[in-house]
Motif scaffolding. Structure first.
Motif, PDB file in Angstrom:
ATOM      1  N   UNK A  25       3.579  13.937  14.108  1.00 10.46           N
ATOM      2  CA  UNK A  25       4.390  13.408  13.010  1.00 10.46           C
ATOM      3  C   UNK A  25       4.821  14.500  12.038  1.00 10.46           C
ATOM      4  N   UNK A  26       4.098  15.618  12.035  1.00 13.06           N
ATOM      5  CA  UNK A  26       4.484  16.763  11.201  1.00 13.06           C
ATOM      6  C   UNK A  26       5.568  17.595  11.894  1.00 13.06           C
ATOM      7  N   UNK A  27       5.817  17.314  13.192  1.00 13.25           N
ATOM      8  CA  UNK A  27       6.881  18.012  13.917  1.00 13.25           C
ATOM      9  C   UNK A  27       6.420  18.987  14.979  1.00 13.25           C
ATOM     10  N   UNK A  28       5.151  18.931  15.347  1.00  9.71           N
ATOM     11  CA  UNK A  28       4.597  19.891  16.307  1.00  9.71           C
ATOM     12  C   UNK A  28       3.950  19.185  17.494  1.00  9.71           C
ATOM     13  N   UNK A  29       3.964  19.850  18.656  1.00  5.53           N
ATOM     14  CA  UNK A  29       3.268  19.334  19.836  1.00  5.53           C
ATOM     15  C   UNK A  29       1.763  19.491  19.622  1.00  5.53           C
ATOM     16  N   UNK A  30       0.993  18.532  20.141  1.00 14.03           N
ATOM     17  CA  UNK A  30      -0.466  18.558  20.015  1.00 14.03           C
ATOM     18  C   UNK A  30      -1.066  18.111  21.344  1.00 14.03           C
ATOM     19  N   UNK A  31      -1.596  19.067  22.107  1.00 16.35           N
ATOM     20  CA  UNK A  31      -2.099  18.791  23.454  1.00 16.35           C
ATOM     21  C   UNK A  31      -1.019  18.067  24.254  1.00 16.35           C
ATOM     22  N   UNK A  32      -1.286  16.825  24.632  1.00 19.53           N
ATOM     23  CA  UNK A  32      -0.354  16.068  25.463  1.00 19.53           C
ATOM     24  C   UNK A  32       0.602  15.199  24.651  1.00 19.53           C
ATOM     25  N   UNK A  33       0.555  15.294  23.328  1.00 16.13           N
ATOM     26  CA  UNK A  33       1.413  14.482  22.460  1.00 16.13           C
ATOM     27  C   UNK A  33       2.593  15.333  21.996  1.00 16.13           C
ATOM     28  N   UNK A  34       3.801  14.867  22.287  1.00 23.85           N
ATOM     29  CA  UNK A  34       5.014  15.595  21.930  1.00 23.85           C
ATOM     30  C   UNK A  34       5.375  15.351  20.472  1.00 23.85           C
ATOM     31  N   UNK A  35       5.923  16.384  19.844  1.00 29.79           N
ATOM     32  CA  UNK A  35       6.331  16.299  18.442  1.00 29.79           C
ATOM     33  C   UNK A  35       7.350  15.186  18.231  1.00 29.79           C
TER      34      UNK A  35
END
Length: 120
Positions: free
Chosen positions: A87-97
């Motif tokens: 939600x801040x705009x960045x990819x996190x592991x398998x979660x796309x921004x």
């Protein structure tokens, strides 16, 4: 004497359970954040996650592209933290921004293929 023994056992059980839950409840995870580019990204993610209920500590290492988060498991979980980073705009592991949040990032915080990726 038997009552005193039972009381001691009960107190020990309560103390053990109480302290065990506190220690169990705090977890630290390392989440791959491959799209972080600079100090601005670091600050943005750290500030964003500090608003997440249960998050105690956030450290973004943009050079290693890893975000370490310490949190209280009874108040949040890894999936919520990953969603917060997205939600801040960045990819996190398998979660796309989140696409809208990514569009709002400053140029230095965008992926090199989108014209970003400079120290700022």
């Amino acid at each position: 004497m038997k009552k005193l023994f039972l009381l001691a056992v009960a107190i020990t059980g309560i103390l053990t359970t109480g302290f065990g839950q506190v220690k169990k409840g705090v977890q630290t995870v390392a989440i791959k954040t491959p799209t972080v580019q600079c100090e601005s990204c670091k600050k943005r993610i750290e500030e964003f996650l500090k608003r997440e209920d249960g998050v105690q500590k956030v450290n973004v290492d943009y050079k290693k592209k890893v975000t370490k988060v310490t949190f209280v498991a009874e108040r949040t979980n890894v999936e919520n933290i990953k969603a917060g980073i997205a939600n801040a705009g960045y990819d996190a592991d398998d979660v796309t921004a989140d696409a809208e949040a990514y569009k709002k990032l400053p140029k230095c915080c965008k992926k090199p293929e989108d014209g970003g990726g400079g120290e700022h």
